[in-house]
Design a protein around this motif. Sequence first.
Motif, PDB file in Angstrom:
ATOM      1  N   LEU A  21      38.282  42.182  31.888  1.00  0.00           N
ATOM      2  CA  LEU A  21      38.869  42.905  33.027  1.00  0.00           C
ATOM      3  C   LEU A  21      37.998  44.074  33.480  1.00  0.00           C
ATOM      4  O   LEU A  21      37.952  44.391  34.666  1.00  0.00           O
ATOM      5  N   LEU A  22      37.294  44.694  32.546  1.00  0.00           N
ATOM      6  CA  LEU A  22      36.476  45.852  32.909  1.00  0.00           C
ATOM      7  C   LEU A  22      35.003  45.530  33.106  1.00  0.00           C
ATOM      8  O   LEU A  22      34.328  46.192  33.888  1.00  0.00           O
ATOM      9  N   PRO A  25      32.726  41.848  37.185  1.00  0.00           N
ATOM     10  CA  PRO A  25      33.047  42.430  38.502  1.00  0.00           C
ATOM     11  C   PRO A  25      34.120  41.620  39.236  1.00  0.00           C
ATOM     12  O   PRO A  25      33.822  40.716  40.012  1.00  0.00           O
ATOM     13  N   LEU A  26      35.356  41.952  38.962  1.00  0.00           N
ATOM     14  CA  LEU A  26      36.484  41.283  39.613  1.00  0.00           C
ATOM     15  C   LEU A  26      36.887  42.100  40.838  1.00  0.00           C
ATOM     16  O   LEU A  26      37.236  43.272  40.718  1.00  0.00           O
ATOM     17  N   ASP A  27      36.834  41.496  41.991  1.00  0.00           N
ATOM     18  CA  ASP A  27      37.183  42.228  43.214  1.00  0.00           C
ATOM     19  C   ASP A  27      38.594  41.843  43.633  1.00  0.00           C
ATOM     20  O   ASP A  27      38.806  41.015  44.503  1.00  0.00           O
ATOM     21  N   TRP A  28      39.560  42.480  42.956  1.00  0.00           N
ATOM     22  CA  TRP A  28      40.962  42.228  43.266  1.00  0.00           C
ATOM     23  C   TRP A  28      41.518  43.253  44.243  1.00  0.00           C
ATOM     24  O   TRP A  28      42.707  43.289  44.496  1.00  0.00           O
ATOM     25  N   GLY A  29      40.643  44.117  44.713  1.00  0.00           N
ATOM     26  CA  GLY A  29      41.074  45.155  45.636  1.00  0.00           C
ATOM     27  C   GLY A  29      41.344  46.461  44.924  1.00  0.00           C
ATOM     28  O   GLY A  29      41.112  46.596  43.717  1.00  0.00           O
ATOM     29  N   GLU A  30      41.815  47.425  45.711  1.00  0.00           N
ATOM     30  CA  GLU A  30      42.059  48.766  45.181  1.00  0.00           C
ATOM     31  C   GLU A  30      43.385  49.307  45.693  1.00  0.00           C
ATOM     32  O   GLU A  30      43.885  48.857  46.727  1.00  0.00           O
ATOM     33  N   SER A  41      41.658  45.806  38.982  1.00  0.00           N
ATOM     34  CA  SER A  41      41.186  45.328  37.671  1.00  0.00           C
ATOM     35  C   SER A  41      41.298  46.439  36.624  1.00  0.00           C
ATOM     36  O   SER A  41      41.591  46.162  35.459  1.00  0.00           O
ATOM     37  N   HIS A  42      41.100  47.700  37.012  1.00  0.00           N
ATOM     38  CA  HIS A  42      41.260  48.817  36.075  1.00  0.00           C
ATOM     39  C   HIS A  42      42.739  49.015  35.727  1.00  0.00           C
ATOM     40  O   HIS A  42      43.070  49.318  34.577  1.00  0.00           O
ATOM     41  N   LEU A  43      43.600  48.843  36.725  1.00  0.00           N
ATOM     42  CA  LEU A  43      45.037  48.931  36.468  1.00  0.00           C
ATOM     43  C   LEU A  43      45.468  47.833  35.494  1.00  0.00           C
ATOM     44  O   LEU A  43      46.197  48.093  34.535  1.00  0.00           O
ATOM     45  N   LEU A 147      42.090  57.706  31.677  1.00  0.00           N
ATOM     46  CA  LEU A 147      40.790  57.436  32.293  1.00  0.00           C
ATOM     47  C   LEU A 147      40.781  56.085  33.004  1.00  0.00           C
ATOM     48  O   LEU A 147      40.238  55.966  34.109  1.00  0.00           O
ATOM     49  N   LEU A 148      41.378  55.071  32.382  1.00  0.00           N
ATOM     50  CA  LEU A 148      41.440  53.749  33.014  1.00  0.00           C
ATOM     51  C   LEU A 148      42.245  53.782  34.309  1.00  0.00           C
ATOM     52  O   LEU A 148      41.960  53.041  35.249  1.00  0.00           O
TER      53      LEU A 148
END
Length: 192
Positions: A21-22, A25-30, A41-43, A147-148
């Motif tokens: 997940l970290l 490079p997963l581009d799931w949006g922000e 992906s950080h969430l 931090l995540l």
Amino acid sequence: MNIPNRITLSRILLIPFFIVLLAVPLDWGEIEIGEGTLPISHLAAAILFIVASTTDWIDGYYARKHNLVTNLGKFLDPLADKLLVSAAFILLVELGLAPAWIVILIISREFAVTGLRLVAAGEGMVLAASQMGKLKTWIQIIAISALLLHNFPFSLMGFPFDVVALYAALIITVISGIDYFVKNWHVMRDSK
């Protein structure tokens, strides 16, 4: 293998998914959070990390309640914590969310304590985690989670909780490491 040890093992098995997940490079949006953004992906990684970390409390509670504390559990539980926390801290450095020098000090303490446990194991002793060591782990988990999550929800208030938690984790990590060696110095002194 009893249930608490299986729960501990599940924590170890969740680590590769957390890393993906970290690190991939997963581009799931922000998600917009105040003046910044939080990659989805950080969430997701934060949620997985928190779930994996919660198993630390579950396995210990279950083992104590049902008298299932074993030497394997005393070995696996702190190892699982160290693997999960170390993976998280290393990835936080790679992502630019934590300073490398702090992570080096934290992980160095973990290696030193693991080394002491190995010496003890060679002498037929199992050194369980101390209360201060358990507190250290929970403060590290809180810092990593903050931090995540890119300091959400504290970023909305302008309070750097993630930085405060990271420095608190560093301080308690160093203090607990010193405490662990002082209390268990006999292992080094008496080793053959």
